[in-house]
Design a protein around this motif. Structure first.
Motif, PDB file in Angstrom:
ATOM      1  N   GLY A 109       0.795  -1.223   0.000  1.00  0.00           N
ATOM      2  CA  GLY A 109       0.000   0.000   0.000  1.00  0.00           C
ATOM      3  C   GLY A 109       0.827   1.272   0.000  1.00  0.00           C
ATOM      4  N   ILE A 110       1.981   1.232  -0.652  1.00  0.00           N
ATOM      5  CA  ILE A 110       2.878   2.392  -0.681  1.00  0.00           C
ATOM      6  C   ILE A 110       2.728   3.114  -2.014  1.00  0.00           C
ATOM      7  CG2 ILE A 110       5.275   3.178  -0.556  1.00  0.00           C
ATOM      8  CD1 ILE A 110       5.901   0.583   0.971  1.00  0.00           C
ATOM      9  N   PRO A 111       2.431   4.423  -2.012  1.00  0.00           N
ATOM     10  CA  PRO A 111       2.341   5.151  -3.282  1.00  0.00           C
ATOM     11  C   PRO A 111       3.688   5.244  -3.985  1.00  0.00           C
ATOM     12  CG  PRO A 111       1.866   6.604  -1.400  1.00  0.00           C
ATOM     13  CD  PRO A 111       2.150   5.262  -0.848  1.00  0.00           C
ATOM     14  N   VAL A 112       3.636   5.215  -5.317  1.00  0.00           N
ATOM     15  CA  VAL A 112       4.834   5.323  -6.154  1.00  0.00           C
ATOM     16  C   VAL A 112       4.772   6.622  -6.938  1.00  0.00           C
ATOM     17  CG1 VAL A 112       6.103   4.335  -8.092  1.00  0.00           C
ATOM     18  CG2 VAL A 112       5.135   2.834  -6.345  1.00  0.00           C
ATOM     19  N   ILE A 113       5.813   7.422  -6.802  1.00  0.00           N
ATOM     20  CA  ILE A 113       5.930   8.692  -7.514  1.00  0.00           C
ATOM     21  C   ILE A 113       7.007   8.535  -8.581  1.00  0.00           C
ATOM     22  CG2 ILE A 113       6.572  11.128  -7.309  1.00  0.00           C
ATOM     23  CD1 ILE A 113       5.543  10.985  -4.389  1.00  0.00           C
ATOM     24  N   GLU A 114       6.631   8.798  -9.824  1.00  0.00           N
ATOM     25  CA  GLU A 114       7.574   8.725 -10.939  1.00  0.00           C
ATOM     26  C   GLU A 114       8.180  10.103 -11.199  1.00  0.00           C
ATOM     27  OE1 GLU A 114       6.076   6.612 -14.537  1.00  0.00           O
ATOM     28  OE2 GLU A 114       4.188   6.583 -13.417  1.00  0.00           O
ATOM     29  N   ASP A 115       9.493  10.209 -11.102  1.00  0.00           N
ATOM     30  CA  ASP A 115      10.191  11.417 -11.542  1.00  0.00           C
ATOM     31  C   ASP A 115      10.483  11.233 -13.029  1.00  0.00           C
ATOM     32  OD1 ASP A 115      12.016  13.406 -12.225  1.00  0.00           O
ATOM     33  OD2 ASP A 115      13.030  13.371 -10.300  1.00  0.00           O
ATOM     34  N   CYS A 116       9.716  11.946 -13.848  1.00  0.00           N
ATOM     35  CA  CYS A 116       9.755  11.790 -15.308  1.00  0.00           C
ATOM     36  C   CYS A 116      10.446  12.963 -15.992  1.00  0.00           C
ATOM     37  CB  CYS A 116       8.331  11.665 -15.860  1.00  0.00           C
ATOM     38  SG  CYS A 116       7.294  10.436 -15.072  1.00  0.00           S
ATOM     39  N   ALA A 117      11.307  13.657 -15.275  1.00  0.00           N
ATOM     40  CA  ALA A 117      11.942  14.840 -15.854  1.00  0.00           C
ATOM     41  C   ALA A 117      12.683  14.538 -17.146  1.00  0.00           C
ATOM     42  CB  ALA A 117      12.903  15.463 -14.832  1.00  0.00           C
ATOM     43  N   HIS A 118      13.210  13.312 -17.272  1.00  0.00           N
ATOM     44  CA  HIS A 118      13.987  12.934 -18.454  1.00  0.00           C
ATOM     45  C   HIS A 118      13.179  12.133 -19.469  1.00  0.00           C
ATOM     46  CE1 HIS A 118      18.185  13.098 -16.256  1.00  0.00           C
ATOM     47  NE2 HIS A 118      17.521  14.237 -16.206  1.00  0.00           N
ATOM     48  N   THR A 119      11.877  11.907 -19.223  1.00  0.00           N
ATOM     49  CA  THR A 119      11.201  10.884 -20.032  1.00  0.00           C
ATOM     50  C   THR A 119       9.826  11.273 -20.569  1.00  0.00           C
ATOM     51  OG1 THR A 119      10.461   9.883 -17.949  1.00  0.00           O
ATOM     52  CG2 THR A 119      12.396   8.900 -19.043  1.00  0.00           C
ATOM     53  N   PRO A 120       9.550  12.490 -20.982  1.00  0.00           N
ATOM     54  CA  PRO A 120       8.243  12.746 -21.600  1.00  0.00           C
ATOM     55  C   PRO A 120       8.135  12.010 -22.941  1.00  0.00           C
ATOM     56  CG  PRO A 120       9.660  14.648 -21.910  1.00  0.00           C
ATOM     57  CD  PRO A 120      10.396  13.695 -20.989  1.00  0.00           C
ATOM     58  N   GLY A 121       7.231  11.046 -23.011  1.00  0.00           N
ATOM     59  CA  GLY A 121       7.080  10.258 -24.228  1.00  0.00           C
ATOM     60  C   GLY A 121       7.718   8.892 -24.174  1.00  0.00           C
ATOM     61  N   ALA A 122       8.563   8.633 -23.168  1.00  0.00           N
ATOM     62  CA  ALA A 122       9.145   7.294 -23.034  1.00  0.00           C
ATOM     63  C   ALA A 122       8.063   6.306 -22.628  1.00  0.00           C
ATOM     64  CB  ALA A 122      10.265   7.306 -21.998  1.00  0.00           C
ATOM     65  N   GLU A 123       8.256   5.050 -23.009  1.00  0.00           N
ATOM     66  CA  GLU A 123       7.277   4.017 -22.697  1.00  0.00           C
ATOM     67  C   GLU A 123       7.938   2.829 -22.008  1.00  0.00           C
ATOM     68  OE1 GLU A 123       5.091   2.897 -26.153  1.00  0.00           O
ATOM     69  OE2 GLU A 123       4.049   4.821 -26.294  1.00  0.00           O
ATOM     70  N   TYR A 124       7.144   2.164 -21.189  1.00  0.00           N
ATOM     71  CA  TYR A 124       7.528   0.914 -20.551  1.00  0.00           C
ATOM     72  C   TYR A 124       6.438  -0.098 -20.862  1.00  0.00           C
ATOM     73  CZ  TYR A 124       8.334  -2.488 -16.780  1.00  0.00           C
ATOM     74  OH  TYR A 124       8.548  -3.638 -16.050  1.00  0.00           O
ATOM     75  N   LYS A 125       6.754  -1.052 -21.722  1.00  0.00           N
ATOM     76  CA  LYS A 125       5.791  -2.080 -22.112  1.00  0.00           C
ATOM     77  C   LYS A 125       4.462  -1.471 -22.561  1.00  0.00           C
ATOM     78  CE  LYS A 125       7.903  -5.493 -19.014  1.00  0.00           C
ATOM     79  NZ  LYS A 125       7.698  -6.451 -17.893  1.00  0.00           N
ATOM     80  N   GLY A 126       4.568  -0.417 -23.366  1.00  0.00           N
ATOM     81  CA  GLY A 126       3.384   0.201 -23.945  1.00  0.00           C
ATOM     82  C   GLY A 126       2.721   1.258 -23.097  1.00  0.00           C
ATOM     83  N   ARG A 127       3.236   1.500 -21.903  1.00  0.00           N
ATOM     84  CA  ARG A 127       2.654   2.516 -21.017  1.00  0.00           C
ATOM     85  C   ARG A 127       3.595   3.710 -20.937  1.00  0.00           C
ATOM     86  NH1 ARG A 127       2.144  -1.224 -15.914  1.00  0.00           N
ATOM     87  NH2 ARG A 127       3.875  -2.217 -17.015  1.00  0.00           N
ATOM     88  N   ARG A 128       3.036   4.898 -21.027  1.00  0.00           N
ATOM     89  CA  ARG A 128       3.842   6.107 -21.028  1.00  0.00           C
ATOM     90  C   ARG A 128       4.348   6.454 -19.630  1.00  0.00           C
ATOM     91  NH1 ARG A 128       2.390   9.544 -25.756  1.00  0.00           N
ATOM     92  NH2 ARG A 128       3.616   8.485 -27.349  1.00  0.00           N
ATOM     93  N   ALA A 129       5.539   7.010 -19.584  1.00  0.00           N
ATOM     94  CA  ALA A 129       6.066   7.543 -18.331  1.00  0.00           C
ATOM     95  C   ALA A 129       5.062   8.534 -17.746  1.00  0.00           C
ATOM     96  CB  ALA A 129       7.399   8.239 -18.581  1.00  0.00           C
ATOM     97  N   GLY A 130       4.858   8.442 -16.445  1.00  0.00           N
ATOM     98  CA  GLY A 130       3.910   9.323 -15.770  1.00  0.00           C
ATOM     99  C   GLY A 130       2.519   8.774 -15.664  1.00  0.00           C
ATOM    100  N   SER A 131       2.293   7.572 -16.231  1.00  0.00           N
ATOM    101  CA  SER A 131       0.955   6.977 -16.200  1.00  0.00           C
ATOM    102  C   SER A 131       0.897   5.701 -15.368  1.00  0.00           C
ATOM    103  CB  SER A 131       0.489   6.645 -17.623  1.00  0.00           C
ATOM    104  OG  SER A 131       1.216   5.545 -18.167  1.00  0.00           O
ATOM    105  N   MET A 132       2.018   5.269 -14.820  1.00  0.00           N
ATOM    106  CA  MET A 132       2.086   3.945 -14.214  1.00  0.00           C
ATOM    107  C   MET A 132       2.000   3.964 -12.697  1.00  0.00           C
ATOM    108  SD  MET A 132       4.981   2.296 -16.731  1.00  0.00           S
ATOM    109  CE  MET A 132       5.969   3.803 -16.863  1.00  0.00           C
ATOM    110  N   GLY A 133       2.634   4.933 -12.076  1.00  0.00           N
ATOM    111  CA  GLY A 133       2.612   5.018 -10.627  1.00  0.00           C
ATOM    112  C   GLY A 133       1.376   5.749 -10.121  1.00  0.00           C
ATOM    113  N   THR A 134       1.391   6.069  -8.833  1.00  0.00           N
ATOM    114  CA  THR A 134       0.316   6.859  -8.242  1.00  0.00           C
ATOM    115  C   THR A 134       0.271   8.249  -8.862  1.00  0.00           C
ATOM    116  OG1 THR A 134       0.776   5.678  -6.169  1.00  0.00           O
ATOM    117  CG2 THR A 134      -0.687   7.607  -6.048  1.00  0.00           C
TER     118      THR A 134
END
Length: 369
Positions: A154-179
């Motif tokens: 039950g721990i929230p995950v914060i993605e620091d996406c400063a370097h990755t606007p538009g990068a994907e992980y297995k089809g999911r965009r940076a900034g869309s996967m964590g809390t």
């Protein structure tokens, strides 16, 4: 070869490629005088949420303020612990101190240079309030195991996406996967403003509402301040500029990948360590970072040949004075410290010409070929 200068980044070249669009975008803000959280900012929020594949985008004044709002919104406070990595710009960790919490640093994976999931579980304690991971240099962290570990507890995950606007992980965009995702639009980023700007992305409506309230002086309604708030609003000119640039981001990222592939091919057999994609198709190369045991000498030699270089980042966060005494001392994060000692960033940006690329490659081969 002519010894012309190859800068580490060329913002003038980018402006020249789309000056008409930029001036029209700025003029639109002048026309409607929506200088703070105005129509242009709201349009960017809608555009960027759709681009990232999330429900909500909260535009703010910087990447640091995005991280601060994210940690506030998930409830980080005095006495809490926040797990993060030390290989990043210090802004990743500043909000942990702002909120009176303690930074718990874990080492990075030697291939991706992002948070090592195998070391995450041991760092979790009853005081862990959040995990702040960094998608570094343009490559996403290995999200599936990280999210699984966090979800189980039950721990929230914060993605620091400063370097990755538009990068994907297995089809999911940076900034869309964590809390929540946090973006910096500093001018040198893949998607850069013409000043300071940032954004929070999330699929949590309540979290987005809290971030919007906190960014605007804690107002629940006009002149009603039920919470301590901040002035973290994005100005309208930045929103307009970012919307104009967002239309080009995928093409720019494609060009970055093509340039990185050329570096990979030509430098693969020389005596430097080139970056690796832990998951194919994941990397958008905000930076092309090689490693060299005598990077100072190599940087000096490249400079004499007209090639500028950069360091990202030469002193890990856990060795910066404000973070000393938090449990991570020199020698504790071996992969992080080795990368910090040997990293060297080469010129890489969409406007880098083929002849400039060749000049950089030839300069490196002359020293390390």
């Amino acid at each position: 070869m002519t010894n012309r200068k190859v800068p580490i980044i060329d913002l003038k070249a980018q402006l020249a490629s789309m000056e008409g669009e930029i001036r029209a975008a700025i003029d639109s803000v002048l026309d409607d005088v929506g200088f703070s959280n105005g129509p242009a900012t709201r349009r960017f929020e809608e555009d960027f949420a759709a681009y990232c594949g999330v429900e909500e985008c909260v535009a703010v004044g910087s990447g640091t303020s995005a991280l601060h709002l994210a940690m506030c919104s998930v409830g980080v406070g005095p006495g809490d612990e926040v797990i993060s990595v030390s290989m990043s710009f210090v802004a990743t960790a500043w909000p942990i101190l702002y909120l009176g919490a303690r930074a718990v640093f874990v080492d990075i994976d030697p291939r991706s240079y992002t948070l090592d999931p195998e070391q995450l579980e041991a760092a979790i304690s009853p005081k862990t309030k959040a995990i702040v991971l960094v998608h570094l240099y343009g490559q996403c962290a290995d999200m599936d195991p990280i999210l699984a570990i966090a979800s189980d507890r039950g721990i929230p995950v914060i993605e620091d996406c400063a370097h990755t606007p538009g990068a994907e992980y297995k089809g999911r965009r940076a900034g869309s996967m964590g809390t929540v995702g946090c973006f910096s639009f500093y001018p040198t980023k893949n998607l850069g403003a013409y000043g300071e700007a940032g954004a929070v992305t999330t699929n949590d409506d309540a979290l987005a509402a809290r971030a919007r309230m906190l960014r605007d002086h804690g107002q629940t309604e006009r002149y009603v301040h039920d919470h301590v708030g901040y002035n973290y609003r994005m100005d309208g000119i930045q929103g307009a500029v970012l919307s104009a640039k967002l239309k080009h981001l995928d093409a720019w990222n494609d060009r970055r990948r093509a340039l990185a592939a050329a570096y990979d091919e030509r430098l693969g057999d020389c005596r430097v360590i080139t970056p690796r994609e832990a998951i194919p198709g994941n990397h958008i190369y905000h930076l092309y970072v090689i490693r060299d045991d005598d990077r100072s000498a190599l940087a000096a030699s490249l400079g004499r040949r007209g090639v500028a270089t950069g360091l990202h980042y030469p002193i890990p966060i856990h060795l910066q004075e404000p973070f000393r005494g938090m449990g991570s001392d020199e020698g504790d994060l071996l992969v992080t410290e080795e990368l910090a000692r040997t990293c060297l960033s080469l010129p890489l940006y969409p406007e880098l010409r083929d002849d400039q690329l060749e000049q950089v490659i030839e300069a490196i081969l002359a020293e390390r070929g």
